[in-house]
Design a protein around this motif. Structure first.
Motif, short mmCIF file in Angstrom:
data_model
loop_
_atom_site.label_atom_id
_atom_site.label_comp_id
_atom_site.label_asym_id
_atom_site.label_seq_id
_atom_site.Cartn_x
_atom_site.Cartn_y
_atom_site.Cartn_z
N GLU A 186 0.81 -1.21 0.00
CA GLU A 186 0.00 0.00 0.00
C GLU A 186 0.85 1.27 0.00
N ASP A 187 1.95 1.26 0.74
CA ASP A 187 2.78 2.46 0.82
C ASP A 187 3.41 2.80 -0.52
N ASP A 188 3.58 1.79 -1.39
CA ASP A 188 4.08 2.09 -2.74
C ASP A 188 3.08 2.95 -3.50
N LEU A 189 1.79 2.65 -3.32
CA LEU A 189 0.75 3.47 -3.97
C LEU A 189 0.68 4.86 -3.35
N VAL A 190 0.86 4.94 -2.03
CA VAL A 190 0.87 6.25 -1.37
C VAL A 190 1.99 7.11 -1.93
N GLU A 191 3.15 6.51 -2.16
CA GLU A 191 4.27 7.25 -2.73
C GLU A 191 3.96 7.73 -4.15
N GLU A 192 3.26 6.90 -4.93
CA GLU A 192 2.89 7.30 -6.29
C GLU A 192 1.95 8.51 -6.26
N VAL A 193 1.02 8.50 -5.33
CA VAL A 193 0.10 9.63 -5.20
C VAL A 193 0.86 10.90 -4.83
N ALA A 194 1.73 10.82 -3.83
CA ALA A 194 2.50 11.99 -3.39
C ALA A 194 3.40 12.50 -4.50
N ARG A 195 4.04 11.60 -5.21
CA ARG A 195 4.96 12.00 -6.28
C ARG A 195 4.23 12.69 -7.42
N THR A 196 3.05 12.19 -7.74
CA THR A 196 2.31 12.75 -8.88
C THR A 196 1.62 14.06 -8.51
N VAL A 197 1.00 14.10 -7.35
CA VAL A 197 0.34 15.34 -6.91
C VAL A 197 1.38 16.43 -6.69
N GLY A 198 2.55 16.04 -6.17
CA GLY A 198 3.62 17.01 -5.94
C GLY A 198 3.90 17.16 -4.45
N TYR A 199 5.15 16.90 -4.08
CA TYR A 199 5.51 17.04 -2.67
C TYR A 199 5.40 18.49 -2.21
N ASP A 200 5.53 19.43 -3.14
CA ASP A 200 5.45 20.84 -2.76
C ASP A 200 4.03 21.25 -2.39
N THR A 201 3.02 20.42 -2.75
CA THR A 201 1.64 20.75 -2.38
C THR A 201 1.26 20.22 -1.00
N ILE A 202 2.12 19.39 -0.42
CA ILE A 202 1.84 18.84 0.91
C ILE A 202 2.23 19.87 1.95
N PRO A 203 1.28 20.31 2.81
CA PRO A 203 1.58 21.39 3.78
C PRO A 203 2.58 20.93 4.83
N THR A 204 3.37 21.89 5.31
CA THR A 204 4.35 21.62 6.37
C THR A 204 3.65 21.70 7.72
N THR A 205 3.82 20.69 8.56
CA THR A 205 3.20 20.66 9.89
C THR A 205 4.26 20.29 10.92
N MET A 206 3.95 20.58 12.19
CA MET A 206 4.85 20.23 13.27
C MET A 206 4.80 18.73 13.55
N LEU A 207 5.88 18.20 14.13
CA LEU A 207 5.91 16.80 14.49
C LEU A 207 4.84 16.51 15.54
N SER A 208 4.30 15.30 15.47
CA SER A 208 3.22 14.95 16.40
C SER A 208 3.73 14.63 17.79
N THR A 209 4.99 14.30 17.92
CA THR A 209 5.58 13.98 19.22
C THR A 209 6.85 14.80 19.42
N GLN A 210 7.32 14.85 20.65
CA GLN A 210 8.52 15.61 20.98
C GLN A 210 9.76 14.94 20.41
N ILE A 211 10.71 15.75 19.95
CA ILE A 211 11.97 15.22 19.45
C ILE A 211 12.75 14.58 20.60
N PRO A 212 13.24 13.37 20.44
CA PRO A 212 14.00 12.72 21.53
C PRO A 212 15.22 13.54 21.94
#
Length: 529
Positions: A186-212
């Motif tokens: 499934e993650d191979d298909l997720v990568e195809e979607v992200a690659r085609t839509v464009g990584y630059d269209t994915i919004p930048t968000t904060m990490l969900s957990t604290q950095i170790p």
């Protein structure tokens, strides 16, 4: 390939009614080669088991372009497409005429593989939410086809375990096109979607957990410092594979038959079958490869890596002890060819000089003591100790060992350091600031007659113990005419410096006399006339 091979099951051959004409997935036979007299050609397009192809190639030691391709898996649907393409090219380029019909023998009518992709998984991986219509439109534009949800019992159980009913409504099942053998999960298909839509269209968000929090890793930091110091000493770093062969280990006497090294269950090659217990064979093989190319150049190389030491009475599936080690070799002329420099070969003292540069940078006082090693030359081998801790060994490799690596012609100096012991010694060093003196240095050259078994380190220790000696360096050792039997002459340059004023000649003479009296009382040294 002009060699007779013995074939055993389950090796697969392509054969006519009488003889084999090819080894499936590996190589065609000589009796099926095309010549200038060939007028009729039978084209065969097939797909073979990657596992069986690899086992056949390993057993027969036949590495070919065909085996490289089939070992990595090819979709069965490519066989008829490739056959038609090859036929078309032969007609267009060679002017031939194709016979009518294709004979297709395949065990089953296999459907193309189907992989699911869900909105929930896209949110987990990419952090964005696409509609099912957006996902479907993106994938179909790449050649994927929408498929029905699998209806088998096992498929239904897997689908229920993967997601609740509400999520299954937001799941698509896509048929994988024959030319995309890289899509399996499934993650191979997720990568195809992200690659085609464009990584630059994915919004930048904060990490969900604290950095170790950062945790210190002393051995990793030491390795970086050691590498920098060795490079600054004129050495070049090399990297080699951890797996090796028993033959390589036996060449450097690093093979214990009663406690053999760890064997890899499924090695990539017969040359990478066992985890190495020593870096010595690796660095000597690297030296041999470089020596074949640069036959008249000086080579100074080192490697920092792990060795894998089998445990005594290890239990089943118990992993070996991993130990960080540095090994280095120096061989060939000391200087490049020039009318300004002599063409002397590097040896023991060149390796010792590189190590002294390392130890000085770490602030460690190391003692060199005569030692023995199974592959190093007797009388040209020294152990390195700090207190009671043994750091390693330095010496010149014996000629019979060099012959095994095709390294005749130049002496080879080698050193080996246990980095874990080095870390222990370095952690005990207390580095403090010392202001540079504003007053000039004065030096004296001392030639001392001592017993042959007196080490230079013990002499320097007494010289450097004087409060106004800022350093001493041995620059000559002599045994022979003019020196009594059983004795040797060692010459040192001793540097005096005071932080309070310029030393006079009388003061330096007095300090020199104090040092000579200490040497005479403790080592029986005499000033050579």
């Amino acid at each position: 390939d002009g060699v007779d091979h013995e074939l055993t099951p389950p090796m697969l051959t392509i054969a006519d009614s009488q003889d084999p004409v090819g080894l499936a997935g590996v190589m065609g036979g000589a009796n099926s080669e095309m010549t200038d007299d060939t007028t009729s050609v039978l084209l065969e397009s097939a797909n073979f088991s990657p596992i069986n192809t690899r086992r056949t190639r390993n057993a027969l030691d036949m590495n070919t372009e065909a085996s490289y391709r089939f070992e990595r898996g090819i979709r069965a649907a490519l066989a008829p497409i490739a056959l038609r393409r090859a036929t078309k090219l032969m007609i267009e380029l060679c002017g031939g005429q194709a016979a009518k019909g294709i004979i297709d023998l395949y065990p089953t009518d296999r459907e193309p593989p189907v992989v699911s992709i869900s909105r929930r998984r896209i949110r987990q991986v990419l952090g964005v939410d696409y509609t099912t219509s957006q996902i479907e439109k993106t994938l179909t534009s790449l050649g994927f086809e929408k498929a029905k949800e699998p209806g088998g019992l096992i498929d239904l159980i897997e689908a229920v375990e993967a997601a609740p009913a509400a999520e299954r409504n937001n799941t698509l099942w896509m048929k994988i096109p024959y030319w995309r053998s890289d899509i399996t999960i499934e993650d191979d298909l997720v990568e195809e979607v992200a690659r085609t839509v464009g990584y630059d269209t994915i919004p930048t968000t904060m990490l969900s957990t604290q950095i170790p929090n950062w945790e210190p890793q002393p051995i990793t930091e030491l390795k970086d410092v050691v590498k920098d110091l060795m490079v600054s000493a004129g050495m070049q770093e090399t990297i080699s594979y951890s797996p090796t062969t028993l033959d390589n280990l036996s060449k450097v006497d690093a093979l214990d038959e009663s406690n053999p090294p760890l064997r890899i269950a499924n090695p990539q090659s017969s040359e990478w079958e066992y985890m190495r217990t020593s870096l010595r064979s690796s660095i000597l093989n690297t030296l041999g490869s470089n020596r074949r190319i640069a036959q008249s150049d000086g080579i100074r190389i080192f490697e920092v890596a792990r060795v894998y030491l089998p445990r005594q009475e290890a239990k089943e599936r118990e992993l070996p002890t991993e130990k960080e080690v540095m090994v280095g070799v120096l061989s060939g002329p000391r200087f490049t060819t020039s009318w300004m420099a002599s063409q002397e070969d590097m040896g023991f003292f060149d390796a010792k000089g590189a190590l002294e540069h390392l130890f000085t940078g770490l602030g460690i006082q190391v003692t060199y003591e005569a030692a023995s090693d199974s592959i190093l030359h007797p009388g040209r081998t020294a152990s390195l100790t700090v207190g009671k801790t043994v750091l390693g060994v330095v010496g010149e490799v014996q000629p019979q060992v060099l012959e095994k690596f095709d390294l005749e012609g130049y002496p080879v100096a080698m050193f080996e350091i246990d980095l874990e012991s080095l870390l222990q010694a370095a952690s005990e060093v207390n580095i403090s600031y010392k202001a540079a003196s504003r007053f000039p240095e004065s030096y004296r050259d001392l030639a001392l007659i001592v017993d042959s078994d007196v080490s230079s380190a013990s002499i320097q220790q007494i010289i450097n113990r004087h409060g106004l000696v800022s350093g001493s360096t041995p620059f000559d050792v002599y045994e022979g005419e003019g020196v009594p039997e059983g004795k040797k002459s060692v010459a040192y340059r001793v540097v005096f410096q005071s932080p309070r004023g310029t030393l006079t000649s009388d003061e330096v003479d007095r300090f020199q006399g104090d040092i000579i009296r200490q040497l005479t009382r403790q080592l029986g040294a005499e000033l050579r006339g």
